[in-house]
Scaffold this motif. Sequence first.
Motif, PDB file in Angstrom:
ATOM      1  N   ASP A  88       5.369  -0.932   6.943  1.00 12.94           N
ATOM      2  CA  ASP A  88       4.759  -0.378   6.161  1.00 12.94           C
ATOM      3  C   ASP A  88       5.248   0.896   5.414  1.00 12.94           C
ATOM      4  O   ASP A  88       4.883   1.001   4.364  1.00 12.94           O
ATOM      5  CB  ASP A  88       3.439   0.050   7.246  1.00 12.94           C
ATOM      6  N   THR A 101       3.968   8.524   8.298  1.00 12.32           N
ATOM      7  CA  THR A 101       2.689   7.746   8.006  1.00 12.32           C
ATOM      8  C   THR A 101       1.554   8.865   7.900  1.00 12.32           C
ATOM      9  O   THR A 101       1.527   9.424   6.959  1.00 12.32           O
ATOM     10  CB  THR A 101       2.148   6.595   9.016  1.00 12.32           C
ATOM     11  N   TYR A 157      -5.753   9.977   7.364  1.00 11.21           N
ATOM     12  CA  TYR A 157      -4.888   8.894   6.471  1.00 11.21           C
ATOM     13  C   TYR A 157      -5.544   7.817   6.318  1.00 11.21           C
ATOM     14  O   TYR A 157      -6.158   7.073   7.202  1.00 11.21           O
ATOM     15  CB  TYR A 157      -3.661   8.779   7.527  1.00 11.21           C
ATOM     16  N   SER A 175      -6.254   4.271   3.515  1.00 10.16           N
ATOM     17  CA  SER A 175      -5.649   3.163   2.560  1.00 10.16           C
ATOM     18  C   SER A 175      -6.662   2.536   1.802  1.00 10.16           C
ATOM     19  O   SER A 175      -8.227   2.643   2.269  1.00 10.16           O
ATOM     20  CB  SER A 175      -4.875   2.191   3.116  1.00 10.16           C
ATOM     21  N   HIS A 178      -2.142   4.257  -0.266  1.00 17.57           N
ATOM     22  CA  HIS A 178      -2.414   5.249   0.956  1.00 17.57           C
ATOM     23  C   HIS A 178      -2.932   6.569   0.477  1.00 17.57           C
ATOM     24  O   HIS A 178      -2.467   6.929  -0.807  1.00 17.57           O
ATOM     25  CB  HIS A 178      -1.300   5.232   1.969  1.00 17.57           C
ATOM     26  N   TYR A 207       6.785   4.094   0.325  1.00 14.40           N
ATOM     27  CA  TYR A 207       6.039   2.680   0.605  1.00 14.40           C
ATOM     28  C   TYR A 207       6.931   1.544   0.212  1.00 14.40           C
ATOM     29  O   TYR A 207       6.370   0.359  -0.007  1.00 14.40           O
ATOM     30  CB  TYR A 207       4.794   2.840   0.010  1.00 14.40           C
TER      31      TYR A 207
END
Length: 654
Positions: A293, A319, A401, A403, A413, A468
């Motif tokens: 990811d 993340t 967080y 997406s 994201h 990313y």
Amino acid sequence: MQMTESRLFRLSLLLVVFGMSSASAAVEPYPLEYFALRAVVSNVELSPNGERLALLKIPTRDGNPVIEVYDARDLSKEPFRVNADPMEITRFFWVSDSNIAFVARQKIRDKIEGFNQGVYEFRLANFDVDARDIETFDELNGTISHLLPKEPEKIIVSFNPGAEQDSKLKEAFRPRAYYEFDLKRGTKKLLIRGKIDLAQIEFDGDGNPYTARGFDIGAGEFIWYFRRPGESKWSEMFRMDENSFEDFVVEGLDDAKAGNFLVTAHNGSDKSGLWSFNPDTQEFEELIYRRNDVNVAGVRFHSNSWTQPDTIAGVVYGTDKYRVEYFDELEGATIAQLEGLIPHAHEIRITSRSRDGNSMTVYNEGPRDPGTYYLIKDAKITTVGSKQPLLESEKLADVRYISYPSRDGLTIHGYLTVPNGEPPFPLVVMPHGGPFVSEVVGYDEWGQMLANNGYMVLQPQYRGSTNYGLKHFLAAFTDGSEAGYGMQDDKDDGALYLVKEGLADADRIAMYGWSYGGYAALVAASRTPQIYQCVLAGAAVADMTMQLNYYRDELRGAARISQLSYREGAINPIDETDKINVPMLLVHGDVDQRVPPAHMRRYLKKLADLEKDYRYVWLEGADHFYNTLFFDHKITLYQNLTGYLKNECGPGGL
């Protein structure tokens, strides 16, 4: 996610799920002065013997930081204070049991001398705590390159003697000269002088130069070198074409495989990973850790830098927050235990540790903690202080967080700061600057200030963001994705997604950004169909051509490809002023060296000629960067942001 199980420590934990804040209704916002304070306490560190604790403190809202030195056994005792008036201390390091080296800056000009030529100069100094004596270095803009933990009376400092001549190189490859400084005698001797093809040099825990970076001008390649202890000759480790967008970063020595280095690199993959690299064969021998990811962000060194300066304890990735996969079982267990002890634990770091390992300072920062320091000594944990002691966790906001899909199918994201209260909320889209950087949001002062005033804040990680993988990064350069087009769609699509989810009000959306984020706000002002009620642009690149011309001739390789592709194919705000269809607030520092004020002056003239709906604010004495925004700058900025959003952002305000 790929990993070698034998190389990673897996800690089994009982997960305790904490409920979200019980606040379900909007709370009375804090006075903006609370957010405008610079960090009250910062840079908290123990002396190597664990007997003293030092920190930076800003005692008044308009004051400069001073170093306070405490008896670590009793923090209630009056500390000894050190200032560098008329200079401002910006950072310090314990370099021995009785010596503190620090960096200080001073404003020496009222106006910038051109692009990237700011109004500050920096100096290094050494403070002897016992003798109460300060000694400064003659050279400007120096760096503490190594603390030499095994040589308590010496450190290594470096200076860049020819920055102007080699400014076409990436900063990480500009030559530096390295000196050993004797703290007791106040003398320094030259250790090694870099050159373009072998420039910046790293030292191991024993003070041996062991890696270096350089640039082969003829071949157009970056080069990495290594040197074994006792050797005087450098050997070539790795070469990379300057046109490559891949990463290769030497993180340190591989304790598990003698002679190898741990490096973060793409090595032909979309996401960068952590590798064991053999410098003799120039081969990537083992993939230690890689995710599907996000990129590997780097490594975490052992918390005891005095006894284990070369030990890499874990690998870091970002993340929802920066997370660490620990190789070192005890380090991982220590952090896990701290997470159970510290309120609102989010990102916890051991910022310093005594030589014997028994005492340490710990720092936590997250959405509901602006940054708090703790001392662990004699089996007790004591709160040392907070960066923002006036802000209570209950009145701060959670960060999610998320997406969402962009219109062309790319997954984007983002970080969503959710105010206390019930949706749908008025929304502020706040893109990061750069644009080619990574952003991991923990405690964000602007996001929290806006959320505290009732606004939901979206920080989208649009294409071109670097966390990313290469595909996400390079998508900023493909047809239709340049600045103002695909990169802009990613931001708008995030706002529309939140409207669809019932979290944001479609009739109450604004964009606020700084630097590239300010550029994005200017572009948003002329978009059709229009989803924003107003835009607020800080330190904005208003003229792409002017900005590129500042450094066009200095660009080469991948930097040239990215900058020319992204800028020359971009929407240029100054050419789009006739299409502006929403009110605008414009803010700019009058000594901004990165986006010089000429941008805004030209842009303001065009707005005035076209009789557009705008307001502007000059921040006197403010540069481009956040650490040049003092209390007066920040309170002016925050009053104008919140006032404009409330009263002037579209019909009736946001």
